[in-house]
Design an enzyme around this catalytic site. Structure first.
Site, PDB file in Angstrom:
ATOM      1  N   ARG A  40     -54.432 -55.263   7.342  1.00 31.15           N
ATOM      2  CA  ARG A  40     -53.913 -53.898   7.546  1.00 31.15           C
ATOM      3  C   ARG A  40     -54.538 -52.923   6.556  1.00 31.15           C
ATOM      4  O   ARG A  40     -53.893 -51.979   6.107  1.00 31.15           O
ATOM      5  CB  ARG A  40     -52.382 -53.879   7.421  1.00 31.15           C
ATOM      6  N   ARG A  44     -51.220 -46.452   6.286  1.00 28.05           N
ATOM      7  CA  ARG A  44     -50.565 -45.268   5.717  1.00 28.05           C
ATOM      8  C   ARG A  44     -50.665 -45.126   4.207  1.00 28.05           C
ATOM      9  O   ARG A  44     -50.341 -44.080   3.674  1.00 28.05           O
ATOM     10  CB  ARG A  44     -49.086 -45.258   6.144  1.00 28.05           C
ATOM     11  N   ARG A  53     -53.954 -39.831  11.599  1.00 24.12           N
ATOM     12  CA  ARG A  53     -52.840 -40.272  12.450  1.00 24.12           C
ATOM     13  C   ARG A  53     -52.145 -39.077  13.101  1.00 24.12           C
ATOM     14  O   ARG A  53     -51.650 -39.165  14.226  1.00 24.12           O
ATOM     15  CB  ARG A  53     -51.868 -41.078  11.576  1.00 24.12           C
ATOM     16  N   ASP A  90     -53.647 -52.703  17.676  1.00 28.59           N
ATOM     17  CA  ASP A  90     -52.361 -53.325  17.371  1.00 28.59           C
ATOM     18  C   ASP A  90     -52.155 -54.506  18.305  1.00 28.59           C
ATOM     19  O   ASP A  90     -52.714 -54.547  19.406  1.00 28.59           O
ATOM     20  CB  ASP A  90     -51.208 -52.330  17.534  1.00 28.59           C
ATOM     21  N   TYR A 166     -41.718 -59.716  20.533  1.00 28.01           N
ATOM     22  CA  TYR A 166     -41.482 -58.289  20.800  1.00 28.01           C
ATOM     23  C   TYR A 166     -41.160 -58.061  22.271  1.00 28.01           C
ATOM     24  O   TYR A 166     -40.298 -57.253  22.623  1.00 28.01           O
ATOM     25  CB  TYR A 166     -42.701 -57.461  20.385  1.00 28.01           C
TER      26      TYR A 166
HETATM   27  O1  CP3 Z   1     -55.477 -54.392   9.648  1.00 29.42           O
HETATM   28  C1  CP3 Z   1     -55.849 -53.287  10.090  1.00 29.42           C
HETATM   29  O2  CP3 Z   1     -56.206 -52.351   9.357  1.00 29.42           O
HETATM   30  C2  CP3 Z   1     -55.993 -53.144  11.599  1.00 29.42           C
HETATM   31  C3  CP3 Z   1     -54.877 -52.653  12.291  1.00 29.42           C
HETATM   32  C4  CP3 Z   1     -53.607 -53.433  12.577  1.00 29.42           C
HETATM   33  C5  CP3 Z   1     -52.410 -52.740  12.866  1.00 29.42           C
HETATM   34  N1  CP3 Z   1     -51.490 -53.660  13.274  1.00 29.42           N
HETATM   35  C6  CP3 Z   1     -52.239 -51.292  12.787  1.00 29.42           C
HETATM   36  C7  CP3 Z   1     -50.882 -50.734  12.650  1.00 29.42           C
HETATM   37  C8  CP3 Z   1     -53.356 -54.794  12.736  1.00 29.42           C
HETATM   38  C9  CP3 Z   1     -54.269 -55.981  12.478  1.00 29.42           C
HETATM   39  C10 CP3 Z   1     -52.009 -54.921  13.180  1.00 29.42           C
HETATM   40  C11 CP3 Z   1     -51.370 -56.213  13.512  1.00 29.42           C
HETATM   41  C12 CP3 Z   1     -49.930 -56.248  13.787  1.00 29.42           C
HETATM   42  N2  CP3 Z   1     -49.171 -55.320  14.457  1.00 29.42           N
HETATM   43  C13 CP3 Z   1     -49.092 -57.337  13.477  1.00 29.42           C
HETATM   44  C14 CP3 Z   1     -49.536 -58.621  12.834  1.00 29.42           C
HETATM   45  C15 CP3 Z   1     -49.800 -58.462  11.373  1.00 29.42           C
HETATM   46  C16 CP3 Z   1     -48.576 -58.292  10.530  1.00 29.42           C
HETATM   47  O3  CP3 Z   1     -48.530 -57.294   9.815  1.00 29.42           O
HETATM   48  O4  CP3 Z   1     -47.718 -59.185  10.531  1.00 29.42           O
HETATM   49  C17 CP3 Z   1     -47.787 -57.021  13.906  1.00 29.42           C
HETATM   50  C18 CP3 Z   1     -46.544 -57.884  13.750  1.00 29.42           C
HETATM   51  C19 CP3 Z   1     -47.857 -55.753  14.541  1.00 29.42           C
HETATM   52  C20 CP3 Z   1     -46.764 -55.005  15.230  1.00 29.42           C
HETATM   53  C21 CP3 Z   1     -46.491 -53.749  14.533  1.00 29.42           C
HETATM   54  N3  CP3 Z   1     -47.286 -52.630  14.608  1.00 29.42           N
HETATM   55  C22 CP3 Z   1     -45.390 -53.451  13.698  1.00 29.42           C
HETATM   56  C23 CP3 Z   1     -44.273 -54.426  13.330  1.00 29.42           C
HETATM   57  C24 CP3 Z   1     -45.548 -52.139  13.291  1.00 29.42           C
HETATM   58  C25 CP3 Z   1     -44.575 -51.322  12.504  1.00 29.42           C
HETATM   59  C26 CP3 Z   1     -44.525 -51.751  11.089  1.00 29.42           C
HETATM   60  C27 CP3 Z   1     -45.216 -50.757  10.250  1.00 29.42           C
HETATM   61  O5  CP3 Z   1     -46.015 -51.178   9.380  1.00 29.42           O
HETATM   62  O6  CP3 Z   1     -44.923 -49.587  10.422  1.00 29.42           O
HETATM   63  C28 CP3 Z   1     -46.755 -51.645  13.841  1.00 29.42           C
HETATM   64  C29 CP3 Z   1     -47.355 -50.316  13.645  1.00 29.42           C
HETATM   65  C30 CP3 Z   1     -48.716 -50.268  13.022  1.00 29.42           C
HETATM   66  N4  CP3 Z   1     -49.750 -51.070  13.376  1.00 29.42           N
HETATM   67  C31 CP3 Z   1     -49.147 -49.369  12.019  1.00 29.42           C
HETATM   68  C32 CP3 Z   1     -50.497 -49.648  11.777  1.00 29.42           C
HETATM   69  C33 CP3 Z   1     -51.440 -48.924  10.848  1.00 29.42           C
HETATM   70  C34 CP3 Z   1     -48.289 -48.272  11.404  1.00 29.42           C
HETATM   71  C35 CP3 Z   1     -47.941 -47.221  12.412  1.00 29.42           C
HETATM   72  C36 CP3 Z   1     -48.496 -45.828  12.135  1.00 29.42           C
HETATM   73  O7  CP3 Z   1     -49.521 -45.654  11.462  1.00 29.42           O
HETATM   74  O8  CP3 Z   1     -47.867 -44.883  12.630  1.00 29.42           O
END
Ligand code: CP3
Length: 360
Positions: A40, A44, A53, A90, A166
């Site tokens: 990740r 943010r 964003r 994502d 999910y």
């Molecule tokens: O790693 C990277 O930079 C690439 C991008 C990436 C995102 N999500 C962007 C994201 C990757 C590899 C993921 C994987 C992901 N998404 C997982 C597996 C990895 C982990 O962290 O366990 C999971 C469970 C998700 C599902 C998901 N997406 C959740 C639970 C959330 C909300 C939690 C949070 O951090 O807010 C997201 C949103 C998300 N995915 C964001 C980002 C940058 C934040 C949302 C935003 O920027 O508005």
């Protein structure tokens, strides 16, 4: 062997020093310093990410707009020069591409209209996938052109169990009661959802490789919710099936599996999943990982993401500990989980500098 340019191909040609350091480590080479990237890493905690964003209404639209996804992927590379970029997307693009309604709620995370029984699976279909995911493949192709020559591009997907959690729970869950009730109450019916996700995820990862991804990571963030037996059936077996499917088409593409929270079952993943690398979470003991896992696979991990918030001597000590315990085997330096929004960019800079100073 049509995957020339990957580490194993280059190694056979006797040009292993020309291969990207991430690919060398994934091929089992001990690199000193080890390659580094952070799960990740685009997100943010970066002010430039927060500004970008703001340009999309919702997060799914952001992921599926190549201009924005390419830029988000490149931001942490420009700032820190990581050895790998991970495609900005994502895990929830798969349920979206299968026809489920997916949205992101501010401060909550992903939400979906849940499927809760085998009869509801007919709402999902593989037919529209190619079109729905075309923007992701365009992002990958553009990234391969725009990334620095030494930076490897990692594609990714969620593992079936985590994505299904999910899809069935309707969003994040604390207890996984809905999905477990289905899996325990009607295992054959639930298997149909897992099989659908194995098929969709295999096609998705193969298409990412064809678009230009050089390595793949499979995130099973909630594997640790499963007990003995169930973790083998619903986490390990589907990951293994996906690895096999991808490697039938692209035998040389290295794969990183991340069964977060798998504990002692990491050993079974090392033996059986068919992945070159295991990403280990923060709870995995380093000495055990070195003795039991590292002889079989490259390890990736496992710094506590909270140390990128705290910084200072605790961060230095945490980094040194991993380099000391795991640095003599094949290692990709990383966190043990995704970086958090409160991470301080200057701590990430110090962490990268410390890893780059390492000499084995
Ligand atoms: O790693 C990277 O930079 C690439 C991008 C990436 C995102 N999500 C962007 C994201 C990757 C590899 C993921 C994987 C992901 N998404 C997982 C597996 C990895 C982990 O962290 O366990 C999971 C469970 C998700 C599902 C998901 N997406 C959740 C639970 C959330 C909300 C939690 C949070 O951090 O807010 C997201 C949103 C998300 N995915 C964001 C980002 C940058 C934040 C949302 C935003 O920027 O508005």
């Amino acid at each position: 062997m049509n995957d020339m340019g990957t580490a194993s191909g280059d190694k056979r040609a006797g040009e292993k020093t020309a291969a990207k350091v991430l690919l060398r480590a994934l091929a089992g080479e001990v690199c000193s310093p080890p390659p580094i990237w952070l799960m990740r890493q685009a997100g943010r905690y970066l002010p430039e990410y927060r500004a970008l964003r703001g340009q999309a209404r919702d997060f799914m639209e952001f992921c599926l707009t190549p201009d924005l996804a390419v830029e988000a992927t490149l931001q942490p590379i420009r700032r820190y020069g990581f050895d790998a970029a991970i495609l900005f997307s994502d895990i929830m693009v798969i349920p979206h591409a299968l026809g489920q309604r997916v949205w992101f709620e501010e401060g909550v995370g992903p939400r979906v209209e849940p499927v809760s029984a085998v009869g509801e699976l007919e709402r999902l279909s593989l037919g529209g996938m190619g079109e729905a995911l075309a923007p992701v493949y365009e992002t990958v192709t553009r990234l391969r052109r725009e990334l620095p020559a030494e930076t490897a591009l990692i594609g990714f997907a969620g593992a079936p169990w985590t994505v299904a959690s999910y899809m069935v729970e309707g969003g994040s869950s604390k207890d996984y009661i809905k999905i477990k009730s289905w899996a325990y109450g009607d295992p054959e019916g639930f298997q149909k959802l897992i099989d659908l996700l194995v098929e969709a995820t295999s096609r998705y990862l193969i298409a990412q490789v064809e678009a230009g991804a050089e390595a793949l990571q499979i995130f099973d963030s909630w594997a640790g919710a499963l007990p003995d037996g169930a973790i083998h059936r619903w986490s390990l077996a589907p990951i293994k099936a996906i690895v096999r499917r991808v490697k039938e088409v692209h035998p040389a593409v290295p794969i990183i599996a991340f069964p977060r929270g798998a504990g002692l079952y990491y050993r079974d993943f090392a033996q059986d999943a068919g992945a070159e690398c295991l990403a280990i979470d923060t709870a995995v003991p380093l000495d055990w990982a070195r003795e039991v896992l590292q002889p079989q696979v490259t390890l990736q991990g496992n710094l506590d993401p909270a140390l990128t918030v705290a910084g200072g001597p605790a961060l230095r000590e945490g980094v040194a500990r991993i380099l000391d315990r795991l640095g003599e085997g094949p290692l990709v330096f990383n966190l043990g989980g995704g970086i958090v929004p409160a991470a301080r960019p200057e701590n990430v800079e110090a962490l990268v500098a410390q890893v780059r100073e390492h000499r084995g």
